[in-house]
Design a protein around this motif. Sequence first.
Motif, PDB file in Angstrom:
ATOM      1  N   ILE A 113       0.864  -1.183   0.000  1.00 11.68           N
ATOM      2  CA  ILE A 113       0.000   0.000   0.000  1.00 11.68           C
ATOM      3  C   ILE A 113       0.900   1.233   0.000  1.00 11.68           C
ATOM      4  O   ILE A 113       1.698   1.425   0.919  1.00 11.68           O
ATOM      5  CB  ILE A 113      -0.907   0.042   1.241  1.00 11.68           C
ATOM      6  CG1 ILE A 113      -1.664  -1.270   1.413  1.00 11.68           C
ATOM      7  CG2 ILE A 113      -1.873   1.214   1.158  1.00 11.68           C
ATOM      8  CD1 ILE A 113      -2.458  -1.334   2.706  1.00 11.68           C
ATOM      9  N   LEU A 114       0.776   2.055  -1.032  1.00  9.22           N
ATOM     10  CA  LEU A 114       1.492   3.325  -1.083  1.00  9.22           C
ATOM     11  C   LEU A 114       0.614   4.390  -0.444  1.00  9.22           C
ATOM     12  O   LEU A 114      -0.490   4.663  -0.920  1.00  9.22           O
ATOM     13  CB  LEU A 114       1.836   3.691  -2.523  1.00  9.22           C
ATOM     14  CG  LEU A 114       2.797   2.725  -3.229  1.00  9.22           C
ATOM     15  CD1 LEU A 114       2.995   3.130  -4.685  1.00  9.22           C
ATOM     16  CD2 LEU A 114       4.141   2.659  -2.517  1.00  9.22           C
ATOM     17  N   VAL A 115       1.104   4.966   0.660  1.00 10.15           N
ATOM     18  CA  VAL A 115       0.321   5.896   1.472  1.00 10.15           C
ATOM     19  C   VAL A 115       0.971   7.271   1.419  1.00 10.15           C
ATOM     20  O   VAL A 115       2.175   7.394   1.666  1.00 10.15           O
ATOM     21  CB  VAL A 115       0.275   5.434   2.948  1.00 10.15           C
ATOM     22  CG1 VAL A 115      -0.668   6.303   3.749  1.00 10.15           C
ATOM     23  CG2 VAL A 115      -0.109   3.974   3.044  1.00 10.15           C
ATOM     24  N   PRO A 116       0.222   8.333   1.121  1.00 13.67           N
ATOM     25  CA  PRO A 116       0.799   9.676   1.205  1.00 13.67           C
ATOM     26  C   PRO A 116       1.387   9.921   2.588  1.00 13.67           C
ATOM     27  O   PRO A 116       0.719   9.747   3.601  1.00 13.67           O
ATOM     28  CB  PRO A 116      -0.395  10.594   0.928  1.00 13.67           C
ATOM     29  CG  PRO A 116      -1.314   9.766   0.096  1.00 13.67           C
ATOM     30  CD  PRO A 116      -1.175   8.363   0.650  1.00 13.67           C
ATOM     31  N   ARG A 117       2.646  10.282   2.610  1.00 16.72           N
ATOM     32  CA  ARG A 117       3.367  10.452   3.875  1.00 16.72           C
ATOM     33  C   ARG A 117       2.639  11.399   4.827  1.00 16.72           C
ATOM     34  O   ARG A 117       2.554  11.156   6.032  1.00 16.72           O
ATOM     35  CB  ARG A 117       4.770  10.987   3.556  1.00 16.72           C
ATOM     36  CG  ARG A 117       5.741  11.029   4.704  1.00 16.72           C
ATOM     37  CD  ARG A 117       7.048  11.653   4.243  1.00 16.72           C
ATOM     38  NE  ARG A 117       7.694  10.872   3.218  1.00 16.72           N
ATOM     39  CZ  ARG A 117       8.752  10.070   3.419  1.00 16.72           C
ATOM     40  NH1 ARG A 117       9.260   9.970   4.633  1.00 16.72           N
ATOM     41  NH2 ARG A 117       9.295   9.421   2.418  1.00 16.72           N
ATOM     42  N   ARG A 118       2.094  12.475   4.275  1.00 19.20           N
ATOM     43  CA  ARG A 118       1.466  13.487   5.128  1.00 19.20           C
ATOM     44  C   ARG A 118       0.193  12.977   5.796  1.00 19.20           C
ATOM     45  O   ARG A 118      -0.251  13.517   6.811  1.00 19.20           O
ATOM     46  CB  ARG A 118       1.144  14.736   4.301  1.00 19.20           C
ATOM     47  CG  ARG A 118       0.084  14.512   3.229  1.00 19.20           C
ATOM     48  CD  ARG A 118      -0.115  15.746   2.389  1.00 19.20           C
ATOM     49  NE  ARG A 118      -1.191  15.550   1.420  1.00 19.20           N
ATOM     50  CZ  ARG A 118      -1.541  16.455   0.523  1.00 19.20           C
ATOM     51  NH1 ARG A 118      -0.891  17.605   0.473  1.00 19.20           N
ATOM     52  NH2 ARG A 118      -2.530  16.217  -0.315  1.00 19.20           N
ATOM     53  N   GLU A 119      -0.438  11.949   5.212  1.00 19.84           N
ATOM     54  CA  GLU A 119      -1.691  11.436   5.754  1.00 19.84           C
ATOM     55  C   GLU A 119      -1.499  10.684   7.071  1.00 19.84           C
ATOM     56  O   GLU A 119      -2.431  10.560   7.866  1.00 19.84           O
ATOM     57  CB  GLU A 119      -2.372  10.505   4.743  1.00 19.84           C
ATOM     58  CG  GLU A 119      -2.821  11.176   3.463  1.00 19.84           C
ATOM     59  CD  GLU A 119      -4.170  11.850   3.598  1.00 19.84           C
ATOM     60  OE1 GLU A 119      -4.753  11.766   4.693  1.00 19.84           O
ATOM     61  OE2 GLU A 119      -4.625  12.460   2.623  1.00 19.84           O
ATOM     62  N   LEU A 120      -0.300  10.144   7.308  1.00 17.23           N
ATOM     63  CA  LEU A 120      -0.099   9.306   8.486  1.00 17.23           C
ATOM     64  C   LEU A 120       0.055  10.110   9.777  1.00 17.23           C
ATOM     65  O   LEU A 120      -0.153   9.592  10.869  1.00 17.23           O
ATOM     66  CB  LEU A 120       1.135   8.406   8.296  1.00 17.23           C
ATOM     67  CG  LEU A 120       0.939   7.247   7.331  1.00 17.23           C
ATOM     68  CD1 LEU A 120       2.247   6.500   7.121  1.00 17.23           C
ATOM     69  CD2 LEU A 120      -0.133   6.291   7.839  1.00 17.23           C
ATOM     70  N   ARG A 121       0.455  11.382   9.664  1.00 17.87           N
ATOM     71  CA  ARG A 121       0.596  12.245  10.833  1.00 17.87           C
ATOM     72  C   ARG A 121       1.488  11.607  11.905  1.00 17.87           C
ATOM     73  O   ARG A 121       1.178  11.635  13.096  1.00 17.87           O
ATOM     74  CB  ARG A 121      -0.783  12.589  11.420  1.00 17.87           C
ATOM     75  CG  ARG A 121      -1.722  13.241  10.438  1.00 17.87           C
ATOM     76  CD  ARG A 121      -2.931  13.848  11.122  1.00 17.87           C
ATOM     77  NE  ARG A 121      -3.644  12.886  11.930  1.00 17.87           N
ATOM     78  CZ  ARG A 121      -4.559  12.040  11.450  1.00 17.87           C
ATOM     79  NH1 ARG A 121      -4.833  12.019  10.167  1.00 17.87           N
ATOM     80  NH2 ARG A 121      -5.192  11.207  12.251  1.00 17.87           N
ATOM     81  N   ILE A 122       2.612  11.034  11.455  1.00 15.85           N
ATOM     82  CA  ILE A 122       3.593  10.460  12.377  1.00 15.85           C
ATOM     83  C   ILE A 122       4.893  11.237  12.219  1.00 15.85           C
ATOM     84  O   ILE A 122       5.314  11.557  11.105  1.00 15.85           O
ATOM     85  CB  ILE A 122       3.825   8.969  12.079  1.00 15.85           C
ATOM     86  CG1 ILE A 122       2.540   8.188  12.383  1.00 15.85           C
ATOM     87  CG2 ILE A 122       4.968   8.404  12.899  1.00 15.85           C
ATOM     88  CD1 ILE A 122       2.633   6.725  12.095  1.00 15.85           C
ATOM     89  N   ARG A 123       5.527  11.542  13.330  1.00 13.36           N
ATOM     90  CA  ARG A 123       6.729  12.369  13.296  1.00 13.36           C
ATOM     91  C   ARG A 123       7.850  11.700  12.503  1.00 13.36           C
ATOM     92  O   ARG A 123       8.011  10.476  12.538  1.00 13.36           O
ATOM     93  CB  ARG A 123       7.213  12.637  14.721  1.00 13.36           C
ATOM     94  CG  ARG A 123       6.325  13.606  15.482  1.00 13.36           C
ATOM     95  CD  ARG A 123       6.867  13.839  16.874  1.00 13.36           C
ATOM     96  NE  ARG A 123       6.746  12.637  17.693  1.00 13.36           N
ATOM     97  CZ  ARG A 123       7.321  12.481  18.878  1.00 13.36           C
ATOM     98  NH1 ARG A 123       8.092  13.431  19.364  1.00 13.36           N
ATOM     99  NH2 ARG A 123       7.148  11.384  19.572  1.00 13.36           N
ATOM    100  N   PRO A 124       8.669  12.515  11.803  1.00 11.90           N
ATOM    101  CA  PRO A 124       9.792  11.958  11.033  1.00 11.90           C
ATOM    102  C   PRO A 124      10.724  11.085  11.869  1.00 11.90           C
ATOM    103  O   PRO A 124      11.193  10.047  11.402  1.00 11.90           O
ATOM    104  CB  PRO A 124      10.506  13.212  10.512  1.00 11.90           C
ATOM    105  CG  PRO A 124       9.433  14.243  10.428  1.00 11.90           C
ATOM    106  CD  PRO A 124       8.520  13.976  11.583  1.00 11.90           C
ATOM    107  N   ALA A 125      10.974  11.495  13.105  1.00  9.73           N
ATOM    108  CA  ALA A 125      11.861  10.697  13.959  1.00  9.73           C
ATOM    109  C   ALA A 125      11.266   9.327  14.252  1.00  9.73           C
ATOM    110  O   ALA A 125      11.976   8.321  14.339  1.00  9.73           O
ATOM    111  CB  ALA A 125      12.144  11.437  15.268  1.00  9.73           C
TER     112      ALA A 125
END
Length: 317
Positions: A113-125
Amino acid sequence: MIGNLETFQDELAASGFPPLVNKLAGAGFRGRVATRDLGPLRLVSLDTPESACIGRGRDASDGKNLAVKVMTRGRTRIEQGRGDAELGPADLVLLDPTRTLRFESTAAAHVTILVPRRELRIRPAQIDRLIGVRIDGSHGPGALVSVLARETARSANEFREAEALRSAAAIIELIAVALEARLGDEQPASDDGLRDRIAGYIEARLADPDLSPPSIAAAHHISVRRLHKLFEDQPLTVAALIRRRRLERCRAELTVGGRTVTAVAARWGFSDPTHFSKLFKTTYGYNARALVTSNRAQTTKTRTADPEQDGGDQGKQ
């Protein structure tokens, strides 16, 4: 599509995967690729022979998506970032298409599943810590994601537009829950705890037109500067978080139908309909009114599909 190595690699690249070099591929290589879109998600079903691959990372400009790989058959060992995951059927792993990838697998089938990164709302770290780490697909949130990925890959083409958007939102939320659960053994720092309380406060008051950084800071007895400091390493600022969650509430309500775009926007704190419409299209890539139009068309279709039954009901009355 079933194809030889060259065709298979072309299809993978077109689907958003990094270029792969398969050291075990020969003239008799046969692989299958099937791609389906579900709202902002792309689901790619793969069926491959025994493989040993190196994937070259894409440019950072291609990094709008993260990939959640779900095994359905066979076994795979994947190395990316600091992670080294041994996956069996139903297990899943988070991957970043911009980073170098190595994996070895038996003959296998999997859904990515390719998910838009911004949609997950998880910090980069946090994403850095999750990349390449096995998530158990036999129980808990991981099991729900695993089952949904496999079932949705088979039936995504059967969804109407509004159904696809709502289903994609549910899948994204479950993926986020599964990823956060994988991090759950870590005790949150004091700043994390305060930030979580503030996020909950925002969520409960999205319809309040006075919700703003100053009002949030005052409610938590901290300065506005301190509030912004808490969110400086997050994907979204405080104001952007409020805006994004309000937009998501609007999209969900418009998908269900029954109210005008202007009424829904006002309900969730957008007093300027023109500004809301522009913001919605910029965020999601389509007009908010398209959801209303789609709902009306579906309602009309439903009402006209069985006029005899309607007439029969009236006769009985």
